[in-house]
Design an enzyme around this catalytic site. Structure first.
Site, PDB file in Angstrom:
ATOM      1  N   GLY A 231       3.120   3.711  -5.989  1.00 57.25           N
ATOM      2  CA  GLY A 231       4.141   2.941  -5.298  1.00 57.25           C
ATOM      3  C   GLY A 231       3.921   2.923  -3.803  1.00 57.25           C
ATOM      4  O   GLY A 231       2.784   2.984  -3.327  1.00 57.25           O
ATOM      5  N   SER A 232       5.017   2.887  -3.056  1.00 61.50           N
ATOM      6  CA  SER A 232       4.944   2.688  -1.606  1.00 61.50           C
ATOM      7  C   SER A 232       4.777   4.000  -0.853  1.00 61.50           C
ATOM      8  O   SER A 232       5.143   5.080  -1.340  1.00 61.50           O
ATOM      9  CB  SER A 232       6.209   1.986  -1.109  1.00 61.50           C
ATOM     10  OG  SER A 232       7.323   2.864  -1.203  1.00 61.50           O
ATOM     11  N   GLN A 233       4.262   3.889   0.363  1.00 66.41           N
ATOM     12  CA  GLN A 233       4.068   5.071   1.196  1.00 66.41           C
ATOM     13  C   GLN A 233       5.386   5.756   1.573  1.00 66.41           C
ATOM     14  O   GLN A 233       5.467   6.990   1.514  1.00 66.41           O
ATOM     15  CB  GLN A 233       3.271   4.713   2.449  1.00 66.41           C
ATOM     16  CG  GLN A 233       2.895   5.944   3.267  1.00 66.41           C
ATOM     17  CD  GLN A 233       2.141   5.581   4.531  1.00 66.41           C
ATOM     18  OE1 GLN A 233       2.060   4.430   4.902  1.00 66.41           O
ATOM     19  NE2 GLN A 233       1.605   6.580   5.194  1.00 66.41           N
ATOM     20  N   PRO A 234       6.443   5.027   1.955  1.00 67.60           N
ATOM     21  CA  PRO A 234       7.699   5.724   2.282  1.00 67.60           C
ATOM     22  C   PRO A 234       8.240   6.550   1.113  1.00 67.60           C
ATOM     23  O   PRO A 234       8.739   7.663   1.315  1.00 67.60           O
ATOM     24  CB  PRO A 234       8.648   4.583   2.657  1.00 67.60           C
ATOM     25  CG  PRO A 234       7.751   3.483   3.127  1.00 67.60           C
ATOM     26  CD  PRO A 234       6.532   3.588   2.265  1.00 67.60           C
ATOM     27  N   THR A 235       8.137   6.022  -0.100  1.00 69.74           N
ATOM     28  CA  THR A 235       8.586   6.780  -1.266  1.00 69.74           C
ATOM     29  C   THR A 235       7.705   7.998  -1.483  1.00 69.74           C
ATOM     30  O   THR A 235       8.200   9.079  -1.833  1.00 69.74           O
ATOM     31  CB  THR A 235       8.583   5.890  -2.522  1.00 69.74           C
ATOM     32  OG1 THR A 235       9.400   4.740  -2.284  1.00 69.74           O
ATOM     33  CG2 THR A 235       9.119   6.641  -3.727  1.00 69.74           C
ATOM     34  N   ALA A 236       6.400   7.845  -1.264  1.00 74.69           N
ATOM     35  CA  ALA A 236       5.483   8.978  -1.402  1.00 74.69           C
ATOM     36  C   ALA A 236       5.818  10.082  -0.404  1.00 74.69           C
ATOM     37  O   ALA A 236       5.717  11.278  -0.723  1.00 74.69           O
ATOM     38  CB  ALA A 236       4.043   8.508  -1.213  1.00 74.69           C
ATOM     39  N   GLU A 253      -0.782   7.347  -5.660  1.00 76.40           N
ATOM     40  CA  GLU A 253      -1.590   6.130  -5.526  1.00 76.40           C
ATOM     41  C   GLU A 253      -0.717   5.118  -4.810  1.00 76.40           C
ATOM     42  O   GLU A 253       0.257   4.627  -5.361  1.00 76.40           O
ATOM     43  CB  GLU A 253      -2.025   5.630  -6.910  1.00 76.40           C
ATOM     44  CG  GLU A 253      -3.188   4.652  -6.860  1.00 76.40           C
ATOM     45  CD  GLU A 253      -2.758   3.231  -6.549  1.00 76.40           C
ATOM     46  OE1 GLU A 253      -3.016   2.784  -5.397  1.00 76.40           O
ATOM     47  OE2 GLU A 253      -2.175   2.581  -7.416  1.00 76.40           O
ATOM     48  N   CYS A 287      -2.074  -3.696  -5.874  1.00 72.53           N
ATOM     49  CA  CYS A 287      -2.467  -2.884  -4.715  1.00 72.53           C
ATOM     50  C   CYS A 287      -3.906  -3.134  -4.305  1.00 72.53           C
ATOM     51  O   CYS A 287      -4.296  -2.827  -3.174  1.00 72.53           O
ATOM     52  CB  CYS A 287      -2.248  -1.403  -5.013  1.00 72.53           C
ATOM     53  SG  CYS A 287      -3.183  -0.794  -6.440  1.00 72.53           S
TER      54      CYS A 287
END
Length: 487
Positions: A231-236, A253, A287
Site C-alpha cells: 500500500g501507501s508510504q504513509p500507512t507503512a 511493498e 505500483c
C-alpha cells in the site's frame, strides 16, 4: 416505481464461519458511483476473535508436512480456477478495472499464486556445515512464525491477497487478512471456497474494515508477530510505529515513480505500445506503472507524436465492454486527487497533450457519474514538479527529453522511490550498464511486467522493505534456527 436494489452484504470469516458485524460501511461501484455493497466495519473485537481462531488452528496446521500443505494449496487453485468467470465479474465491478483484465490477469494470477507456492514449498533446502576439529555439526531449520497479519490493497484485490496468503500458509502459518474496504468482494467470495478446498477452520481468517480501525488493531496485536503490507508510504509509516514496540517482522511493498528510458536505437514499433500499456494498464493503478518517460532527444519529437496518437486510441469505457482498455478509477476521492496533479502541472507551465481537460470522454448515461478519466500525457515539465516526483497512481504520465546516458540515470534516480524501471535499447552493453546503475528493485529491458515468481520482487529506498518471491517469501514467513550437534 422500480423497487430499491438489494445491497450485497459481506460478513467476516473467522474460524471457518461467516460472522456478522455490528456496523457496516458503504462500498461503491466505481463505474456508476453508486453504493452496491456493505462491508463490515470491524475493529478490536473481531481481531481478538480472529487471533483466537488462528492460535487454535496453528499447532495442527504447522505440524502438517510441506507435502500435505501443498495438496491444500493446489486444491485452492482448483476451486479458484473453477470460479474464474464469477470472480472476474465481481472483481471488475468492485474495482472498476476492465472485465478483460480481470479475466486474463487478476484471477488467473490468483490461481497461479497457489500453484506456484504449492510447488516451491517442496524445494527449499537447509544449510549444513561441520567443524571436524571440534567434533561438531551445524545445520539450519526453518519453522513457521505463527499468526501472519496480511494487509492487501485495492488495485489488484484478489491477486495480491493470494500473493500473501499462499506463501504464508504454505510455510505453516495461520493468517488474518485484511483486504481494502473499497474492494472486499472477491476476498469474501474466496472464503466461500475454503471448505471445499479442505482448508481447516482458523487457518485463513479474513476480517473486513478500514485501516484506522481494524488495520491498526491487527498490526498492534501482540500475538501477531509478522505483518505483510502492500500500500501507501504513509500507512507503512504508521505500521512501522505500531510494530516497533513488539519487534515484528515487516514486509512493506510500497509505491513507485517508475521511469521508462528510451534510447535513440529503441525499436519504437515495440516500445510505443508497450509504454502505453505500462503507463495506463489498470487505469495506471499498478505500483509498477510507468509515470516518467525519458526519451533521447534525437527521437523525442517522433516518439511524442506517435505516443500521443497511440494513447488516444487507448479506449476508456464501461468495464464490461470487451473493447475497453481502461475502466474506472477506484473512488471519487482518488479521481479528484489524480486530476489535481494535472491541474498543478498546468499551473507550473506544463503542456497537456491529450486526456484530462483536452479530449472529450463519452460514456453511457448510467455511467456518467462513474470515476472515469482519460489517459493523460504531460510534457514541458520540470523534474522537480510534483507530477515528476510523487506517486499519482492514475492514468497520467510525463514525457521529457534527455541527452546522455549519464544524465538520464541521474534524473531517473532523483526521486525517493525505487521500485521499477524499463529501458529500451538494442545495445546490450548499454542495457547492462544502465540496469546496474538504476536504483530500482526491478528493471525490465525491451519489455514490461514479465514476472518470474522464483525471483525477488520489491523496491529500494521509499518503495519498501524486504522482498517477495519464492525463497524470499519463504524466508519471511519462517524463522531460521541453527542447531549444533556434538558427536
Amino acid at each position: 416505481m422500480a423497487g430499491k436494489r438489494e445491497l450485497l452484504m459481506l460478513e467476516n470469516f473467522i474460524g471457518g464461519k461467516f460472522l456478522p458485524c455490528n456496523s457496516y460501511i458503504d462500498s461503491y461501484d466505481p463505474s456508476t458511483g453508486e453504493v452496491y455493497c456493505k462491508v463490515p466495519n470491524s475493529g478490536k473485537e473481531e481481531i481478538e476473535a480472529a487471533v483466537e481462531a488462528a492460535r487454535e488452528a496453528f499447532p495442527a496446521w504447522s505440524s502438517r508436512s510441506p507435502q500435505e500443505r501443498s495438496l491444500v494449496l493446489n486444491r485452492l487453485a482448483d476451486v479458484l480456477e473453477q470460479s474464474l468467470e464469477e470472480l472476474a465479474q465481481a472483481e471488475s465491478k468492485d474495482q472498476g478495472k476492465t472485465l478483460t483484465l480481470a479475466r486474463t490477469m487478476d484471477i488467473p494470477r490468483s490461481v497461479l499464486n497457489f500453484r506456484f507456492f504449492a510447488s516451491s514449498n517442496l524445494h527449499h533446502v537447509s544449510e549444513c556445515t561441520q567443524m571436524s576439529h571440534l567434533g561438531c555439526m551445524h545445520y539450519t531449520v526453518r519453522t513457521p512464525v505463527g499468526i501472519a497479519g496480511l494487509i492487501s490493497p485495492w488495485n489488484l484485490p484478489l491477486y495480491l491477497l493470494t500473493w500473501k496468503i499462499a506463501p504464508a500458509i504454505a510455510a505453516g502459518n495461520t493468517v488474518i487478512a485484511k483486504p481494502s474496504e473499497m474492494t472486499s468482494v472477491t476476498a469474501w467470495m474466496f472464503c466461500k471456497l475454503l471448505d471445499k478446498a479442505g482448508v481447516p477452520p482458523g487457518v485463513i481468517n479474513i476480517v473486513f474494515g478500514t485501516g484506522p480501525r481494524v488495520g491498526e488493531a491487527l498490526v498492534s496485536h501482540p500475538e501477531v508477530p509478522l505483518i505483510s503490507f502492500t500500500g501507501s508510504q504513509p500507512t507503512a509509516e504508521r505500521i512501522t510505529q505500531l510494530s516497533a514496540p513488539h519487534c515484528k517482522k515487516l514486509s512493506l511493498e510500497l509505491g513507485g515513480k517508475n521511469p521508462a528510458i528510451i534510447f535513440e536505437d529503441a525499436n519504437l514499433e515495440e516500445c510505443i505500445p508497450a509504454t502505453v500499456r505500462s503507463s495506463f494498464a489498470n487505469q495506471g493503478e499498478i505500483c509498477l506503472c510507468t509515470s516518467r518517460i525519458f526519451v533521447q532527444r534525437s527521437i523525442y519529437s517522433e516518439f511524442l507524436k506517435r505516443f500521443v496518437e497511440a494513447t488516444r486510441k487507448w479506449k476508456v469505457g464501461v468495464p464490461s465492454d470487451p473493447s475497453a482498455n481502461m475502466g474506472a478509477l477506484i473512488s471519487k476521492a482518488h479521481l479528484e486527487k489524480v486530476r489535481s496533479y494535472v491541474l498543478k502541472a498546468q499551473t507550473e507551465g506544463a503542456r497537456i497533450l491529450c486526456g484530462e481537460g483536452v479530449d472529450q470522454l463519452s460514456l453511457p448515461l448510467r455511467n456518467q457519474a462513474g470515476y472515469f478519466m482519460l489517459p493523460t500525457v504531460i510534457t514541458d515539465i520540470k523534474d522537480e514538479s510534483r507530477c515528476m516526483t510523487e506517486e499519482i497512481f492514475g492514468p497520467v504520465t510525463c514525457v521529457v527529453p534527455f541527452d546522455s546516458e549519464e544524465e538520464v540515470i541521474t534524473r531517473a534516480n532523483s526521486v525517493r522511490y525505487g521500485l521499477a524501471a524499463t529501458v529500451w535499447s538494442k545495445d546490450v552493453g548499454r542495457i547492462h550498464r544502465v540496469a546496474k546503475k538504476l536504483q530500482s528493485g526491478l528493471v525490465w529491458t525491451n519489455c514490461w511486467l514479465i514476472r518470474e515468481l522464483n525471483l525477488p520482487f520489491g523496491g529500494m529506498k521509499s518503495s519498501g522493505i524486504g522482498r517477495e518471491g519464492a525463497k524470499d517469501s519463504y524466508d519471511f514467513f519462517t524463522e531460521i534456527k541453527t542447531i549444533t550437534i556434538k558427536y
